[in-house]
Design a protein around this motif. Structure first.
Motif, PDB file in Angstrom:
ATOM      1  N   UNK A  26       0.822  -1.202   0.000  1.00  0.00           N
ATOM      2  CA  UNK A  26       0.000   0.000   0.000  1.00  0.00           C
ATOM      3  C   UNK A  26       0.861   1.259   0.000  1.00  0.00           C
ATOM      4  N   UNK A  27       1.944   1.216   0.739  1.00  0.00           N
ATOM      5  CA  UNK A  27       2.853   2.371   0.765  1.00  0.00           C
ATOM      6  C   UNK A  27       3.416   2.653  -0.630  1.00  0.00           C
ATOM      7  N   UNK A  43      -4.050   3.791  -8.363  1.00  0.00           N
ATOM      8  CA  UNK A  43      -5.334   3.956  -7.691  1.00  0.00           C
ATOM      9  C   UNK A  43      -6.162   2.664  -7.789  1.00  0.00           C
ATOM     10  N   UNK A  44      -6.135   2.048  -8.973  1.00  0.00           N
ATOM     11  CA  UNK A  44      -6.892   0.816  -9.178  1.00  0.00           C
ATOM     12  C   UNK A  44      -6.407  -0.274  -8.226  1.00  0.00           C
ATOM     13  N   UNK A  50      -7.775  -2.312  -0.735  1.00  0.00           N
ATOM     14  CA  UNK A  50      -8.778  -1.879   0.244  1.00  0.00           C
ATOM     15  C   UNK A  50     -10.023  -2.763   0.180  1.00  0.00           C
ATOM     16  N   UNK A  51     -10.388  -3.197  -1.019  1.00  0.00           N
ATOM     17  CA  UNK A  51     -11.524  -4.107  -1.176  1.00  0.00           C
ATOM     18  C   UNK A  51     -11.264  -5.419  -0.425  1.00  0.00           C
ATOM     19  N   UNK A  52     -10.055  -5.933  -0.549  1.00  0.00           N
ATOM     20  CA  UNK A  52      -9.691  -7.163   0.152  1.00  0.00           C
ATOM     21  C   UNK A  52      -9.743  -7.006   1.656  1.00  0.00           C
ATOM     22  N   UNK A  60     -13.812   2.820  -2.253  1.00  0.00           N
ATOM     23  CA  UNK A  60     -14.695   3.714  -3.017  1.00  0.00           C
ATOM     24  C   UNK A  60     -13.920   4.913  -3.564  1.00  0.00           C
ATOM     25  N   UNK A  61     -13.140   5.555  -2.697  1.00  0.00           N
ATOM     26  CA  UNK A  61     -12.407   6.749  -3.121  1.00  0.00           C
ATOM     27  C   UNK A  61     -11.342   6.424  -4.159  1.00  0.00           C
ATOM     28  N   UNK A  62     -10.695   5.265  -4.011  1.00  0.00           N
ATOM     29  CA  UNK A  62      -9.665   4.878  -4.970  1.00  0.00           C
ATOM     30  C   UNK A  62     -10.263   4.654  -6.358  1.00  0.00           C
TER      31      UNK A  62
END
Length: 272
Positions: A26-27, A43-44, A50-52, A60-62
């Motif tokens: 993520x970093x 972003x994708x 984040x979904x995982x 959502x924001x990504x």
């Protein structure tokens, strides 16, 4: 290797994620959004991570940012729709489903489409089980079967489903693509119960099925591999029930005993 080369960055972040180093992945992806702010890929991939984690606000924001950069990407619309549904952001969910081809109005009302039934794999990462579900929109479905003990799921649960097909389930000679559950959204009010019918006669089971149907109790003949070891040599049918009230089910079984002169084991409450 230049880790800030766009392609290499995504490859390295993916490798870190697959190796369980989620935070480092993520970093790196976040760094990618800073270095390449107009490139959708970081972003994708952040949205997927984040979904995982079921972090739906961040997911959502990504994906919202991905779509600002590339509003033609169907996969991003799917993920955006799933995140919106998990957040009960119905207007955004409707926007997503319109983008992938559904002809619906875009407003703030909860979406109920009543789509076809589909097999969905609940608990896909541990103790998986495929159940039939009625899909009420592209990302939500209602469980129609009585899931097995230990699944943590009930008849009537509303679940969030993914859009990727993983395997096929055959029914009446037709193969149906299997979707995966993402998470439980709404717990059903039905309790799951079970008992052994001390009979091997299919007509006796059919009689109980008719009584259950008339009383609004759901019943299923559970597979033999679920049966616990029992010393009795009497033929048995292992059944699962979904009932709103235990007392109603007890009355149904009492009526069945009178009609068939058969016995059953003590009623077990699997999930309340």
């Amino acid at each position: 290797m230049d880790r800030y080369n766009p392609t290499h960055l995504i490859e390295q972040a993916t490798e870190l994620y697959q190796n369980g180093e989620i935070h480092k992945s993520m970093e790196l992806l976040q760094k990618g959004t800073e270095i390449f702010p107009d490139w959708p890929a970081p972003y994708y991939n952040l949205g997927i991570v984040y979904k995982g984690q079921r972090n739906w606000e961040q997911s959502y924001m990504a994906f919202e940012q991905v779509l600002k950069l590339d509003n033609k990407d169907i996969y991003s619309w799917w993920h955006f729709g799933i995140a919106s549904t998990a957040l009960k952001n119905w207007k955004s969910a409707r926007r997503a489903w319109v983008a992938i081809g559904f002809e619906i109005e875009i407003n703030d009302e909860e979406l109920i489409l009543n789509l076809d039934s589909s097999p969905i794999r609940i608990n896909p990462d541990s103790n998986p089980e495929v159940v039939w579900c009625d899909r009420i929109d592209p990302a939500r479905a209602v469980i129609c079967n009585i899931p097995f003990p230990g699944s943590g799921h009930r008849f009537g649960d509303i679940i969030l489903n993914d859009n990727v097909h993983e395997g096929l389930k055959e029914s009446d000679g037709i193969e149906y693509p299997i979707l995966n559950e993402i998470q439980l959204l709404v717990k059903s009010k039905y309790s799951t119960c079970s008992t052994y019918l001390y009979t091997g006669n299919q007509q006796h089971y059919d009689s109980l099925e008719e009584l259950c149907d008339a009383a609004g109790v759901k019943i299923e003949n559970w597979p033999s591999q679920l049966r616990k070891r029992r010393k009795s040599n009497v033929k048995q049918i292992y059944v699962g029930f979904a009932a709103l009230k235990k007392e109603l089910l007890i009355a149904v079984l009492a009526n069945w005993k009178t009609i068939t002169s058969c016995e059953h084991s003590e009623l077990t409450i699997e999930l309340e």
